[in-house]
Design a protein around this motif. Sequence first.
Motif, PDB file in Angstrom:
ATOM      1  N   ASP A 107       0.834  -1.189   0.000  1.00 44.71           N
ATOM      2  CA  ASP A 107       0.000   0.000   0.000  1.00 44.71           C
ATOM      3  C   ASP A 107       0.873   1.244   0.000  1.00 44.71           C
ATOM      4  O   ASP A 107       1.986   1.228   0.521  1.00 44.71           O
ATOM      5  CB  ASP A 107      -0.893   0.015   1.241  1.00 44.71           C
ATOM      6  N   SER A 108       0.324   2.324  -0.555  1.00 49.31           N
ATOM      7  CA  SER A 108       1.120   3.549  -0.622  1.00 49.31           C
ATOM      8  C   SER A 108       1.389   4.101   0.769  1.00 49.31           C
ATOM      9  O   SER A 108       2.316   4.859   0.975  1.00 49.31           O
ATOM     10  CB  SER A 108       0.388   4.597  -1.469  1.00 49.31           C
ATOM     11  N   ASN A 109       0.602   3.686   1.751  1.00 45.65           N
ATOM     12  CA  ASN A 109       0.849   4.181   3.107  1.00 45.65           C
ATOM     13  C   ASN A 109       1.614   3.153   3.938  1.00 45.65           C
ATOM     14  O   ASN A 109       1.533   3.141   5.160  1.00 45.65           O
ATOM     15  CB  ASN A 109      -0.462   4.556   3.795  1.00 45.65           C
ATOM     16  N   GLY A 110       2.355   2.286   3.253  1.00 49.13           N
ATOM     17  CA  GLY A 110       3.028   1.196   3.970  1.00 49.13           C
ATOM     18  C   GLY A 110       4.296   1.606   4.688  1.00 49.13           C
ATOM     19  O   GLY A 110       4.884   0.813   5.403  1.00 49.13           O
ATOM     20  N   CYS A 111       4.752   2.847   4.475  1.00 51.19           N
ATOM     21  CA  CYS A 111       5.997   3.263   5.130  1.00 51.19           C
ATOM     22  C   CYS A 111       5.672   3.941   6.459  1.00 51.19           C
ATOM     23  O   CYS A 111       5.219   5.081   6.478  1.00 51.19           O
ATOM     24  CB  CYS A 111       6.784   4.212   4.228  1.00 51.19           C
ATOM     25  N   PRO A 112       5.891   3.248   7.572  1.00 48.21           N
ATOM     26  CA  PRO A 112       5.541   3.845   8.861  1.00 48.21           C
ATOM     27  C   PRO A 112       6.476   4.976   9.260  1.00 48.21           C
ATOM     28  O   PRO A 112       6.101   5.843  10.046  1.00 48.21           O
ATOM     29  CB  PRO A 112       5.646   2.679   9.844  1.00 48.21           C
ATOM     30  N   VAL A 113       7.675   4.977   8.714  1.00 44.51           N
ATOM     31  CA  VAL A 113       8.637   6.021   9.078  1.00 44.51           C
ATOM     32  C   VAL A 113       8.231   7.356   8.477  1.00 44.51           C
ATOM     33  O   VAL A 113       8.269   8.395   9.123  1.00 44.51           O
ATOM     34  CB  VAL A 113      10.049   5.617   8.618  1.00 44.51           C
ATOM     35  N   GLY A 114       7.833   7.302   7.202  1.00 42.84           N
ATOM     36  CA  GLY A 114       7.496   8.539   6.508  1.00 42.84           C
ATOM     37  C   GLY A 114       6.192   9.155   6.987  1.00 42.84           C
ATOM     38  O   GLY A 114       5.992  10.351   6.892  1.00 42.84           O
ATOM     39  N   GLY A 115       5.293   8.309   7.461  1.00 47.25           N
ATOM     40  CA  GLY A 115       4.026   8.828   7.960  1.00 47.25           C
ATOM     41  C   GLY A 115       3.141   9.352   6.850  1.00 47.25           C
ATOM     42  O   GLY A 115       3.296   8.998   5.677  1.00 47.25           O
ATOM     43  N   ASN A 116       2.226  10.227   7.228  1.00 44.80           N
ATOM     44  CA  ASN A 116       1.210  10.699   6.282  1.00 44.80           C
ATOM     45  C   ASN A 116       1.795  11.505   5.123  1.00 44.80           C
ATOM     46  O   ASN A 116       1.309  11.434   4.004  1.00 44.80           O
ATOM     47  CB  ASN A 116       0.184  11.561   7.019  1.00 44.80           C
ATOM     48  N   ASP A 117       2.851  12.274   5.398  1.00 46.20           N
ATOM     49  CA  ASP A 117       3.414  13.114   4.341  1.00 46.20           C
ATOM     50  C   ASP A 117       3.919  12.266   3.183  1.00 46.20           C
ATOM     51  O   ASP A 117       3.602  12.503   2.018  1.00 46.20           O
ATOM     52  CB  ASP A 117       4.576  13.958   4.899  1.00 46.20           C
ATOM     53  N   VAL A 118       4.731  11.248   3.539  1.00 47.71           N
ATOM     54  CA  VAL A 118       5.292  10.394   2.502  1.00 47.71           C
ATOM     55  C   VAL A 118       4.186   9.619   1.809  1.00 47.71           C
ATOM     56  O   VAL A 118       4.180   9.466   0.584  1.00 47.71           O
ATOM     57  CB  VAL A 118       6.355   9.450   3.102  1.00 47.71           C
ATOM     58  N   ALA A 119       3.218   9.135   2.584  1.00 47.44           N
ATOM     59  CA  ALA A 119       2.116   8.378   2.000  1.00 47.44           C
ATOM     60  C   ALA A 119       1.396   9.218   0.954  1.00 47.44           C
ATOM     61  O   ALA A 119       1.061   8.736  -0.133  1.00 47.44           O
ATOM     62  CB  ALA A 119       1.152   7.932   3.084  1.00 47.44           C
TER      63      ALA A 119
END
Lengths: 192, 280
Positions: free
Chosen positions: B69-81
């Motif tokens: 999923d595009s929101n799969g990066c927990p480090v980046g959070g909402n901005d990266v998602a």
Amino acid sequence: MELLALFISAILINNFVLYYFLGICPFLGVSKKLDSALSMGLAVTFVMTITAVMSWMINTWILIPYNIGYLQTVSFILVIASLVQLVEMFIRKMSPPLYQALGIYLPLITTNCAIMGLALLAARKDYGFFEAVVFGIGSGIGFTLAIVLMAGIREQLDLADVPEPLKGAGIALIVAGIMALAFTGFSGMIKL
Amino acid sequence: MSFLIPVLTMAVLSLLFSTGLVVAYKKLKVEEDPKIEAVNEALPQANCGACGFSGCRAFAEAVVKGKADSNGCPVGGNDVAAEVADILGVSAGTVLKRVARLHCRGTKEAAASRGLYLGVTTCAASHLIGGNKQCSYGCMGYGDCVLACQFNAIEMGEDGLPVVFEENCTACGKCVDACPRNLYELLPIEQNIFVYCRSLDGPKVSRKLCKNACIACGICARACPEQIFMENNLAVIHDYKKIDPEKIPAIEKCPTNAIGRFKIEKIDMNDEKEAARDEG
């Protein structure tokens, strides 16, 4: 007849992995799964065969006539590195899953001592063209045989109850040692 | 002029092979989806593996292929998602922000000491010989988690327990792996009721070993019988979302403060760091 003896000797008796202990890195690194081990073996066989041909040509037609044998190492490295690059590009184009499975070990064929060893041994033993080719193919098949056997054993090992400290590389090295021991049974079969 | 022959030989050979490679490269070039590179650039490049892939690049490939999923990066959070979703042209879901929470309140004062420990000052080493506290479940306070954290989100507090800074925590899970006593858990940031104890000792024992241990009295379970249960001498919260807020005061009557709401004074890590640097 002599070529056949050389062929069998390269596969079984003077096996690169289990007799010379060359090319241990991919032997341990890519021997976790049978199919990627087989592909790795075939890639190495391909590189070995072409290397044997190319290094024979360079050695016989350039290095020996001009009496610059000391360039053997560096020119063979050049051959091997270029070939591996070629194989890498080819595999990446033709079979991305295989490219993924081989991972870092594919470019590492470049620095694989088995292939360098093959080129240098063939040069040292003054093999003729066909002998060099047969030696290359045989060594490649020998490597494939060793890595496929190893992968088969390691797939079974995953299910075995291995003591905690020996899990992973430890038991793999022990298995490799026992295999090498078993292969010494072939020694003396053919005198070359 | 004897050096000419080897030099020329190598030059010609190199030229031949490089020409060959150039030709091969042109013929065998792999067209790669330019989105992969774009997504990769949007990612934080921490290569921490919190997404479940081997690195940011692998995650980028998986996202473009639709395997992640595009929101799969927990480090980046909402901005990266949002950025990744923008590249892919899909709408971003919101990332459920999680933070690491320590399940122990056995401070220096609260937990009984087992004696002076002079060994290697890591939790892993101390754990091998049973730790420095009488409680064999509690935090030993040598800061393996502090070392494991790549994001400066954990610092050792003065009371001997590590403090997690919510703003910096990316829920990468490194501290969960580092803690030999498995005291960390990644929990949603809005969860505000936890059991601050992992001790499975019986009530008599745990009462002696630590003032803040769960003594399995069951007050909280009686206050909220639907969502809090007693298992192995320890209160367990099943679903924090379903806990009726009105019941929280009753739950917080815990005699040892082993269950309750998260209370921590927010300390601005960066200010503190800068102050330390200025002094140094």
